[in-house]
Write a protein that holds these residues in place. Structure first.
Motif, mmCIF file in Angstrom:
data_model
loop_
_atom_site.group_PDB
_atom_site.id
_atom_site.type_symbol
_atom_site.label_atom_id
_atom_site.label_comp_id
_atom_site.label_asym_id
_atom_site.label_seq_id
_atom_site.Cartn_x
_atom_site.Cartn_y
_atom_site.Cartn_z
ATOM 1 N N LEU A 175 0.826 -1.214 0.000
ATOM 2 C CA LEU A 175 0.000 0.000 0.000
ATOM 3 C C LEU A 175 0.856 1.259 0.000
ATOM 4 C CD1 LEU A 175 -2.797 -1.111 2.466
ATOM 5 C CD2 LEU A 175 -3.054 -0.687 0.015
ATOM 6 N N ARG A 176 1.953 1.248 0.777
ATOM 7 C CA ARG A 176 2.861 2.410 0.775
ATOM 8 C C ARG A 176 3.464 2.630 -0.607
ATOM 9 N NH1 ARG A 176 5.179 0.158 5.534
ATOM 10 N NH2 ARG A 176 4.034 0.942 7.302
ATOM 11 N N LYS A 177 3.850 1.543 -1.277
ATOM 12 C CA LYS A 177 4.413 1.663 -2.624
ATOM 13 C C LYS A 177 3.405 2.273 -3.585
ATOM 14 C CE LYS A 177 7.554 -2.258 -2.308
ATOM 15 N NZ LYS A 177 7.817 -3.627 -2.759
ATOM 16 N N ARG B 17 3.934 5.852 -5.445
ATOM 17 C CA ARG B 17 3.887 5.988 -6.906
ATOM 18 C C ARG B 17 2.888 7.056 -7.319
ATOM 19 N NH1 ARG B 17 3.019 0.145 -7.720
ATOM 20 N NH2 ARG B 17 4.922 -0.714 -6.918
ATOM 21 N N LYS B 18 1.731 7.070 -6.666
ATOM 22 C CA LYS B 18 0.715 8.082 -6.977
ATOM 23 C C LYS B 18 1.235 9.476 -6.671
ATOM 24 C CE LYS B 18 -3.473 5.373 -6.552
ATOM 25 N NZ LYS B 18 -4.496 5.824 -7.450
ATOM 26 N N MET B 19 1.943 9.619 -5.561
ATOM 27 C CA MET B 19 2.497 10.921 -5.199
ATOM 28 C C MET B 19 3.541 11.368 -6.223
ATOM 29 S SD MET B 19 0.992 12.154 -2.572
ATOM 30 C CE MET B 19 2.113 13.402 -2.007
ATOM 31 N N LYS B 20 4.387 10.449 -6.674
ATOM 32 C CA LYS B 20 5.411 10.786 -7.665
ATOM 33 C C LYS B 20 4.767 11.209 -8.983
ATOM 34 C CE LYS B 20 9.147 8.070 -5.781
ATOM 35 N NZ LYS B 20 10.045 6.938 -5.935
ATOM 36 N N ARG B 21 3.733 10.486 -9.390
ATOM 37 C CA ARG B 21 3.035 10.856 -10.633
ATOM 38 C C ARG B 21 2.403 12.233 -10.505
ATOM 39 N NH1 ARG B 21 0.111 5.393 -10.901
ATOM 40 N NH2 ARG B 21 1.769 4.046 -11.618
ATOM 41 N N GLU C 38 3.446 14.664 -8.591
ATOM 42 C CA GLU C 38 4.525 15.647 -8.621
ATOM 43 C C GLU C 38 4.989 15.891 -10.046
ATOM 44 O OE1 GLU C 38 7.571 14.219 -6.029
ATOM 45 O OE2 GLU C 38 6.355 14.504 -4.232
ATOM 46 N N LEU C 39 5.067 14.817 -10.832
ATOM 47 C CA LEU C 39 5.509 14.966 -12.224
ATOM 48 C C LEU C 39 4.485 15.737 -13.050
ATOM 49 C CD1 LEU C 39 6.982 11.411 -12.902
ATOM 50 C CD2 LEU C 39 8.248 13.526 -12.554
ATOM 51 N N ALA C 40 3.224 15.601 -12.704
ATOM 52 C CA ALA C 40 2.155 16.277 -13.444
ATOM 53 C C ALA C 40 2.155 17.774 -13.163
ATOM 54 C CB ALA C 40 0.796 15.676 -13.101
ATOM 55 N N LEU C 41 2.685 18.187 -12.018
ATOM 56 C CA LEU C 41 2.712 19.608 -11.675
ATOM 57 C C LEU C 41 3.750 20.286 -12.436
ATOM 58 C CD1 LEU C 41 2.376 19.392 -7.806
ATOM 59 C CD2 LEU C 41 0.599 19.906 -9.426
#
Length: 79
Positions: free
Chosen positions: A64-66, A70-74, A76-79
């Protein structure tokens, strides 16, 4: 004395009645947990942990942490 860096195993050993002697954070940022183990049962408890639902629960928490990371990284990349 029995030492582990695995917080889930450390919690399991506490549940099994082993006494925590010391714990802390290494300079590398890793946790460490030292248990008094006069009867040398910690190794058997570690095997019991691997075959238990506690280990499965810990693995699912990691999964679940992974997913969340991953969602947080995506995001961040979208911003």
């Amino acid at each position: 004395m029995f030492e582990t860096n695995d917080i889930a195993l450390a919690a399991f050993l506490l549940l099994r009645g082993l006494a925590l002697d010391s714990c802390g954070i290494e300079p590398t940022g890793r946790y460490f947990f030292n248990f008094k183990d006069p009867e040398e049962k910690a190794s058997n408890c570690a095997i019991e942990f691997l075959n238990s639902e506690c280990s499965s629960f810990d693995n699912q928490m990691r999964n679940l942490r992974k997913i969340l990371n991953r969602k947080m990284k995506r995001k961040e990349l979208a911003l």
